[in-house]
Write a protein that holds these residues in place. Structure first.
Motif, PDB file in Angstrom:
ATOM      1  N   ARG A 217       0.887  -1.258  -0.313  1.00 41.24           N
ATOM      2  CA  ARG A 217      -0.159  -0.130   0.258  1.00 41.24           C
ATOM      3  C   ARG A 217       0.554   1.096   0.066  1.00 41.24           C
ATOM      4  O   ARG A 217       2.004   1.013   0.873  1.00 41.24           O
ATOM      5  CB  ARG A 217      -0.742  -0.069   0.918  1.00 41.24           C
ATOM      6  N   ASN A 218       0.293   2.125  -0.447  1.00 43.96           N
ATOM      7  CA  ASN A 218       0.553   3.990  -0.172  1.00 43.96           C
ATOM      8  C   ASN A 218       1.216   4.575   1.503  1.00 43.96           C
ATOM      9  O   ASN A 218      -0.009   3.637   1.283  1.00 43.96           O
ATOM     10  CB  ASN A 218       0.366   4.281  -1.122  1.00 43.96           C
ATOM     11  N   GLN A 219       1.786   5.132   1.146  1.00 42.22           N
ATOM     12  CA  GLN A 219       2.152   5.395   2.624  1.00 42.22           C
ATOM     13  C   GLN A 219       0.630   6.209   3.255  1.00 42.22           C
ATOM     14  O   GLN A 219       0.239   6.237   4.106  1.00 42.22           O
ATOM     15  CB  GLN A 219       2.278   7.040   3.097  1.00 42.22           C
ATOM     16  N   TYR A 220      -0.472   6.446   2.400  1.00 41.57           N
ATOM     17  CA  TYR A 220      -1.922   7.389   2.552  1.00 41.57           C
ATOM     18  C   TYR A 220      -2.990   5.891   3.052  1.00 41.57           C
ATOM     19  O   TYR A 220      -4.009   6.323   3.285  1.00 41.57           O
ATOM     20  CB  TYR A 220      -2.308   8.571   1.597  1.00 41.57           C
ATOM     21  N   GLU A 221      -2.621   5.205   2.569  1.00 43.11           N
ATOM     22  CA  GLU A 221      -3.591   3.557   3.015  1.00 43.11           C
ATOM     23  C   GLU A 221      -2.896   2.601   3.453  1.00 43.11           C
ATOM     24  O   GLU A 221      -3.429   1.853   2.773  1.00 43.11           O
ATOM     25  CB  GLU A 221      -4.165   3.215   1.611  1.00 43.11           C
ATOM     26  N   ALA A 222      -2.108   3.043   4.638  1.00 47.07           N
ATOM     27  CA  ALA A 222      -1.305   1.900   4.652  1.00 47.07           C
ATOM     28  C   ALA A 222      -2.096   1.053   5.427  1.00 47.07           C
ATOM     29  O   ALA A 222      -3.126   1.496   6.082  1.00 47.07           O
ATOM     30  CB  ALA A 222      -0.567   2.307   5.775  1.00 47.07           C
ATOM     31  N   PHE A 223      -2.164  -0.327   5.949  1.00 44.42           N
ATOM     32  CA  PHE A 223      -2.700  -1.862   6.750  1.00 44.42           C
ATOM     33  C   PHE A 223      -2.918  -0.447   7.926  1.00 44.42           C
ATOM     34  O   PHE A 223      -1.474  -0.514   8.255  1.00 44.42           O
ATOM     35  CB  PHE A 223      -1.965  -2.827   6.498  1.00 44.42           C
ATOM     36  N   SER A 224      -3.829  -1.085   8.796  1.00 47.59           N
ATOM     37  CA  SER A 224      -3.494  -0.053  10.345  1.00 47.59           C
ATOM     38  C   SER A 224      -4.289  -1.554  11.092  1.00 47.59           C
ATOM     39  O   SER A 224      -5.306  -2.461  10.680  1.00 47.59           O
ATOM     40  CB  SER A 224      -4.716   0.603  10.042  1.00 47.59           C
ATOM     41  N   ILE A 229       1.449   0.681  12.130  1.00 43.13           N
ATOM     42  CA  ILE A 229       0.670   0.679  10.542  1.00 43.13           C
ATOM     43  C   ILE A 229       1.659  -0.478   9.776  1.00 43.13           C
ATOM     44  O   ILE A 229       3.238  -0.193  10.043  1.00 43.13           O
ATOM     45  CB  ILE A 229       0.664   2.740  10.612  1.00 43.13           C
ATOM     46  N   ASN A 231       3.291  -0.680   5.552  1.00 46.26           N
ATOM     47  CA  ASN A 231       3.266  -0.216   4.025  1.00 46.26           C
ATOM     48  C   ASN A 231       2.810  -1.671   3.450  1.00 46.26           C
ATOM     49  O   ASN A 231       2.599  -1.514   2.124  1.00 46.26           O
ATOM     50  CB  ASN A 231       3.833   0.838   3.449  1.00 46.26           C
ATOM     51  N   TYR A 232       3.030  -2.920   3.608  1.00 45.34           N
ATOM     52  CA  TYR A 232       2.785  -3.637   3.450  1.00 45.34           C
ATOM     53  C   TYR A 232       2.669  -4.776   4.539  1.00 45.34           C
ATOM     54  O   TYR A 232       3.356  -5.059   5.157  1.00 45.34           O
ATOM     55  CB  TYR A 232       3.976  -4.234   2.083  1.00 45.34           C
TER      56      TYR A 232
END
Ligand SMILES: *Cc1c(COP(=O)(O)O)cnc(C)c1O
Length: 383
Positions: A217-224, A229, A231-232
């Motif tokens: 994911r890019n930084q704005y839609e990172a997994f939570s 946080i 980002n992959y």
């Protein structure tokens, strides 16, 4: 030795590779997606997933279609062993359909008979467009709807070919089509392969497992996850099957010559056909609606017609520095498959074919004087 197959590399190909070598990205850069798009466009397919070999592409295709322990995959007895191996690598069982004695492709009548008789139906059927010639894909598609299996076309030989007005790779009659870019094939990336599909879910599944099953994911839609946080993250068990940008650049450049490679191969195949037309050799056929890329030119010496066997012809030609070859040993005759329980006689047409068939040299740079030499030697040995 005149080889049976060989790549052609132009000055432009060399420059394309060198440009990437001098750039910032050797792999996972901008060239692989360009190559995927170029192949998909050329073949009338929606999506392409380029990988480090056709074998990897076949494996990804099987995985994407859900092949697993307890399932069966059926392929043709006359193919490179990779077509069957990938099923075993998924934990599934493999079985072989006998060939048609004229086209050497999977025989659809045999397929239908085997499907009718089978208690357990296959999850995937994998026809192989042997020598570059399409199988009877229309019939195989009909059977796939009737019996509920998916179709992977192993078209490793067949980029640049056509079937019923569609480029091979368009997936008009299959779920996923595979090409190989090994140097003996029609165009090359050194090593490499691609899976083409029109199905977005299959495409995404293959992209995922090409690179470790990791989703980015890019930084704005990172997994939570639990307030953390990421980002992959890994969501499936994949591999590193990635193609490099160096390979893809060679592929893009080679693709520009695809049509010419295929038409040169076809001219040389026609020349063999003409020169052998007065002999008793069984020659390649092309039916209406077919356009073969002629990856291989196979002749067949029907048993008891010639004073010498295929094996003797093979030996005598090798002595003359003509690199003839066999394509292929019925897969199940390999020791590994014998140990799995496959017996001699499992596919009788395939075994008869294997006793009689010989692959002659055919590639774009085969010189006219070399081809004449090959033809004259064969005629003088046979007659
Ligand atoms: C060459 C070939 C493969 C394997 O291709 P790689 O790119 O070498 O992995 C698979 N199936 C068939 C029919 C082939 O000819």
């Amino acid at each position: 030795m005149i080889p049976y197959g060989k790549h052609s590399i132009s000055a432009e190909d060399q420059k394309a590779v060198l440009d990437v070598v001098k750039s910032d990205w050797l792999t996972q850069g901008p060239i692989v997606p360009k190559f995927e798009q170029a192949i998909a466009e050329k073949c009338d397919a929606k999506f392409g997933v380029a990988v480090n070999s056709a074998t990897s592409a076949l494996y990804l295709a099987c995985k994407a279609l859900g092949l697993k322990i307890g399932d069966e995959l059926w392929t043709t007895a006359i193919t490179y062993m990779a077509s069957a191996n990938v099923a075993l690598q998924c934990g599934a069982l493999v079985d072989f359909v006998d060939i048609d004695p004229i086209t050497y492709n999977m025989c659809v009548e045999n397929l239908e008979k085997k499907l009718k008789a089978a208690k357990k139906k296959p999850k995937i059927v994998m026809p192989v467009s042997f020598t570059g010639k399409s199988c009877n894909m229309e019939k195989i598609r009909d059977l796939s709807f009737e019996y509920g299996f998916s179709v992977i076309e192993d078209a490793s030989h067949a980029i640049g070919g056509n079937y019923l007005g569609h480029p091979i790779g368009s997936n008009k009659f299959s779920d996923i089509t595979i090409f190989s870019f090994h140097p003996v094939k029609i165009i090359t990336t050194g090593e490499g392969g691609i899976a083409l599909t029109n199905d977005q879910h299959l495409f995404e599944a293959m992209i995922l497992n090409r690179s470790h099953g990791v989703k980015k994911r890019n930084q704005y839609e990172a997994f939570s996850i639990d307030d953390e946080i990421w980002n992959y993250e890994q969501i499936d068990l994949g591999f590193n099957f990635r193609m490099t940008d160096i390979q893809a650049a060679l592929g893009i450049s080679q693709l520009k010559n695809l049509d010419e490679f295929v038409s040169t191969r076809r001219e040389k195949a026609r020349y063999y056909n003409d020169q052998f037309s007065s002999t008793n050799l069984q020659l390649p056929v092309e039916y209406e609606g077919e356009f073969s890329s002629f990856h291989l030119y196979v002749i067949r010496l029907p048993e008891n017609v010639f004073k010498i066997s295929r094996n003797t012809l093979y030996q005598k030609l090798v002595e003359k520095n003509i690199g003839v070859n066999f394509h292929y040993i019925p897969v199940y005759r390999h020791p590994y498959y014998t140990k799995l329980g496959f017996e001699k006689g499992h596919c009788l047409e395939a075994e008869q074919y294997f006793k009689e068939a010989l692959t002659l040299p055919l590639f774009p740079d085969l010189q006219p004087n070399e081809q004449t030499y090959i033809i004259n030697e064969i005629k003088s040995i046979l007659y």
